[in-house]
Enzyme design. Structure first.
Site, PDB file in Angstrom:
ATOM      1  N   LYS A 112      45.769  26.961  60.640  1.00 42.74           N
ATOM      2  CA  LYS A 112      47.022  26.389  60.124  1.00 42.74           C
ATOM      3  C   LYS A 112      47.154  24.894  60.448  1.00 42.74           C
ATOM      4  O   LYS A 112      46.433  24.369  61.317  1.00 42.74           O
ATOM      5  CB  LYS A 112      48.204  27.171  60.701  1.00 42.74           C
TER       6      LYS A 112
ATOM      7  N   TYR B 187      53.045  33.124  50.564  1.00 38.61           N
ATOM      8  CA  TYR B 187      53.877  33.925  51.478  1.00 38.61           C
ATOM      9  C   TYR B 187      55.027  34.618  50.739  1.00 38.61           C
ATOM     10  O   TYR B 187      56.083  34.859  51.333  1.00 38.61           O
ATOM     11  CB  TYR B 187      54.431  33.038  52.592  1.00 38.61           C
TER      12      TYR B 187
ATOM     13  N   PHE C 170      63.130  32.860  57.899  1.00 37.04           N
ATOM     14  CA  PHE C 170      62.206  31.784  58.271  1.00 37.04           C
ATOM     15  C   PHE C 170      61.367  31.278  57.097  1.00 37.04           C
ATOM     16  O   PHE C 170      60.491  30.434  57.268  1.00 37.04           O
ATOM     17  CB  PHE C 170      61.286  32.245  59.415  1.00 37.04           C
TER      18      PHE C 170
ATOM     19  N   ARG D 187      42.302  40.113  63.381  1.00 35.04           N
ATOM     20  CA  ARG D 187      43.667  40.180  63.917  1.00 35.04           C
ATOM     21  C   ARG D 187      43.650  40.324  65.445  1.00 35.04           C
ATOM     22  O   ARG D 187      44.497  39.773  66.137  1.00 35.04           O
ATOM     23  CB  ARG D 187      44.444  41.316  63.249  1.00 35.04           C
TER      24      ARG D 187
ATOM     25  N   THR E 292      51.446  37.839  66.662  1.00 34.44           N
ATOM     26  CA  THR E 292      52.013  36.744  65.854  1.00 34.44           C
ATOM     27  C   THR E 292      52.693  35.698  66.730  1.00 34.44           C
ATOM     28  O   THR E 292      52.533  34.497  66.520  1.00 34.44           O
ATOM     29  CB  THR E 292      53.035  37.318  64.848  1.00 34.44           C
TER      30      THR E 292
ATOM     31  N   ARG F  75      45.855  32.801  69.453  1.00 30.66           N
ATOM     32  CA  ARG F  75      47.255  32.386  69.427  1.00 30.66           C
ATOM     33  C   ARG F  75      47.791  32.143  70.830  1.00 30.66           C
ATOM     34  O   ARG F  75      48.639  31.256  71.032  1.00 30.66           O
ATOM     35  CB  ARG F  75      48.088  33.418  68.671  1.00 30.66           C
TER      36      ARG F  75
ATOM     37  N   ASN G 135      51.617  29.015  65.005  1.00 34.03           N
ATOM     38  CA  ASN G 135      50.794  29.992  65.734  1.00 34.03           C
ATOM     39  C   ASN G 135      49.301  29.890  65.401  1.00 34.03           C
ATOM     40  O   ASN G 135      48.553  30.848  65.548  1.00 34.03           O
ATOM     41  CB  ASN G 135      51.338  31.420  65.531  1.00 34.03           C
TER      42      ASN G 135
ATOM     43  N   HIS H  32      46.123  32.414  60.733  1.00 35.95           N
ATOM     44  CA  HIS H  32      46.635  33.523  59.923  1.00 35.95           C
ATOM     45  C   HIS H  32      45.480  34.463  59.621  1.00 35.95           C
ATOM     46  O   HIS H  32      44.329  34.031  59.529  1.00 35.95           O
ATOM     47  CB  HIS H  32      47.209  32.999  58.594  1.00 35.95           C
TER      48      HIS H  32
ATOM     49  N   GLU I 287      44.765  37.763  49.026  1.00 34.00           N
ATOM     50  CA  GLU I 287      44.763  36.458  49.707  1.00 34.00           C
ATOM     51  C   GLU I 287      43.432  35.721  49.509  1.00 34.00           C
ATOM     52  O   GLU I 287      43.413  34.499  49.363  1.00 34.00           O
ATOM     53  CB  GLU I 287      45.065  36.648  51.196  1.00 34.00           C
TER      54      GLU I 287
END
Ligand code: CMP
Length: 141
Positions: free
Chosen positions: A12, A52, A60, A88, A94, A105, A115, A118, A129
């Site tokens: 990110k 998203y 948010f 993950r 998250t 993270r 964070n 993704h 995605e």
């Protein structure tokens, strides 16, 4: 039974800004993922909103899409057996404050929004995605 899967990973804008691309890619390779595709992108606000879309009704959403379009990000297609769950696990929870030590993270995230990374959460979302960012011919062998 394990099967070779592809998942979408994003480094990110916070992590790119903090010059963490190399560290995160090093970790991706050390964890045994094969990088099938990788690109630096700068999302528009509209593209971030489309990506998203499932979060459109969340409080948010505006902040998330603003952040995700605030600077360059790196998008990657990662391949491994059980890539979705494994990526993950490497990212951690998250919220960096809840992520286990040693996860990306925990190490690199600074807030639930910033964070660092993704990852797709299921095979159907991974397919959607990956298709959002990559055309079939971009996956290298
Ligand atoms: P990500 O895995 O990219 O999926 C959706 C993102 O929304 C998530 O990481 C977080 O960065 C962000 N997010 C989730 N919950 C919140 C929240 N309560 N406040 C702000 N951002 C959130």
């Amino acid at each position: 039974m394990t099967s070779v899967e592809r998942t979408l990973a994003i480094i990110k804008p916070d992590a790119v800004e903090h010059r963490l691309v190399g560290s995160i890619v090093r970790r991706i390779e050390a964890e045994g993922f094969r990088i099938a595709a990788m690109r630096l992108v700068r999302l528009t606000r509209g593209e971030a909103a489309a990506f998203y879309d499932v979060h459109r009704d969340k409080p948010f959403f505006d902040s998330l899409t603003s952040f995700m379009s605030s600077g360059p990000a790196v998008v990657l297609a990662l391949e491994a057996s059980d890539a979705i769950v494994r990526w993950r696990r490497v990212m951690g929870a998250t919220n960096p404050g809840e992520a286990e030590r040693g996860t990306l993270r925990h190490e690199f995230g600074t807030s639930i929004e910033h964070n660092a990374t993704h990852g797709s959460d299921a095979p159907e979302t991974a397919a959607a995605e990956l298709a959002f960012f990559f055309r079939g011919v971009e996956f290298a062998r």
